[in-house]
Design an enzyme around this catalytic site. Sequence first.
Site, PDB file in Angstrom:
ATOM      1  N   MET A 121       4.883  -2.686  -4.051  1.00 15.56           N
ATOM      2  CA  MET A 121       3.855  -2.680  -5.085  1.00 15.56           C
ATOM      3  C   MET A 121       3.542  -1.269  -5.584  1.00 15.56           C
ATOM      4  SD  MET A 121       0.248  -3.054  -3.064  1.00 15.56           S
ATOM      5  CE  MET A 121       0.482  -4.792  -2.798  1.00 15.56           C
ATOM      6  N   LYS A 122       3.937  -0.247  -4.831  1.00 16.65           N
ATOM      7  CA  LYS A 122       3.591   1.125  -5.195  1.00 16.65           C
ATOM      8  C   LYS A 122       4.304   1.592  -6.465  1.00 16.65           C
ATOM      9  CE  LYS A 122       0.754   1.878  -1.765  1.00 16.65           C
ATOM     10  NZ  LYS A 122      -0.697   2.101  -1.992  1.00 16.65           N
ATOM     11  N   ASP A 123       5.342   0.875  -6.886  1.00 16.67           N
ATOM     12  CA  ASP A 123       5.963   1.193  -8.183  1.00 16.67           C
ATOM     13  C   ASP A 123       4.927   1.155  -9.298  1.00 16.67           C
ATOM     14  OD1 ASP A 123       8.343   1.245  -6.819  1.00 16.67           O
ATOM     15  OD2 ASP A 123       9.281  -0.393  -7.921  1.00 16.67           O
TER      16      ASP A 123
ATOM     17  N   THR B 171       4.777   4.624  -1.416  1.00 14.28           N
ATOM     18  CA  THR B 171       4.376   5.351  -2.621  1.00 14.28           C
ATOM     19  C   THR B 171       5.351   6.484  -2.895  1.00 14.28           C
ATOM     20  OG1 THR B 171       2.050   4.826  -2.225  1.00 14.28           O
ATOM     21  CG2 THR B 171       2.505   6.607  -3.761  1.00 14.28           C
TER      22      THR B 171
END
Length: 345
Positions: A47-49, A79
């Site tokens: 999800m850090k994209d 991240t």
Amino acid sequence: MKKHKGITNNILDLVGETPLIRLNKITKNFDGQFLAKYEAYNPGHSMKDRIAIHIIEEAERKGILKKGNTVIETTSGNTGFSIALVCIIKGYNCVLAVTSKASKSKINMLKAMGAKVYVCPAHVRADDSRSYYQVAKRLHQETADSVYINQYFNQLNADAHYMSTGPEIWKQTEGKVTHVVVASGTGGTISGVGKYLKEQNPNIKILGVDAYGSVLKKFHDSSEFDVEEIYPYQIEGLGKNLIPSATNFSVIDVFEKVTDEAAAHKARELATTEGIFAGYTSGAVAQAVTQYANKGFFDKDSVVVLILPDHGSRYMEKIYSDEWMQEQGFFDSEKQPKNEVEVIK
């Protein structure tokens, strides 16, 4: 949902629009329906994209980041990988301060993506000069033309999820979502998703996940930062030994803590029951759902979304290693690994 057909401009066009996957086996004894938001579908496998591209493009828009500059960040690994990915495409140098709790495979991935990596001791105070927070700050001060992402104290972290993850969940469930179970580390995901969904329907419950050894649950419950809550734990990217300003505690209804052992086993169970090969924190989220269900949080009309942050390939030396699990004391007489590898000589 956006369909990626034909030719994309570059890999960054694939960020977001991750699928919801119905869970059929691991939650079969619970009331309600359970849907996994599978963030490993992002090109950087987490999800850090979402926050990497949003924060960097905001810095570009404001004119504080130009080609050839350096992007610096603290990270448990995910991240950092996402930032390195964005930096490759956009032409920036990438410097990362990583906690020693990050798996070797994560650190190797960061190096493979061209990042300069500083590995910092995990179990020191946040204000210790050796902590990855302080090392990143020092590197930023020492590096000309650098930008420090500072995800723990950057409102853009939550904004990225307010603008993308939250709306996706609302649209994918056709507004029927009743609960979202989210791990809290920097707090960007839970804050952004929680704010957006509660604006659509204030009755939606935002159920947080925290780790034993972290201060977040107690701070949420009592507004007290209790250093006695802090002790070493294994789950990466979950919980904190400080209070990130990126966390909007007012949108979180309740927190549930999970143990290292239970989260590890639940991640492995996700793989063997649902075919979802997810990371350690995803196991923590699935374990928290079990605990919430056992406490009566859900009924037959509940539509529960679990946000699974990343892919299991980043934990091959940890939770998916029988040797590591044995070393941690996570195998007992009832949870011994099956001998599934036979060497033919």
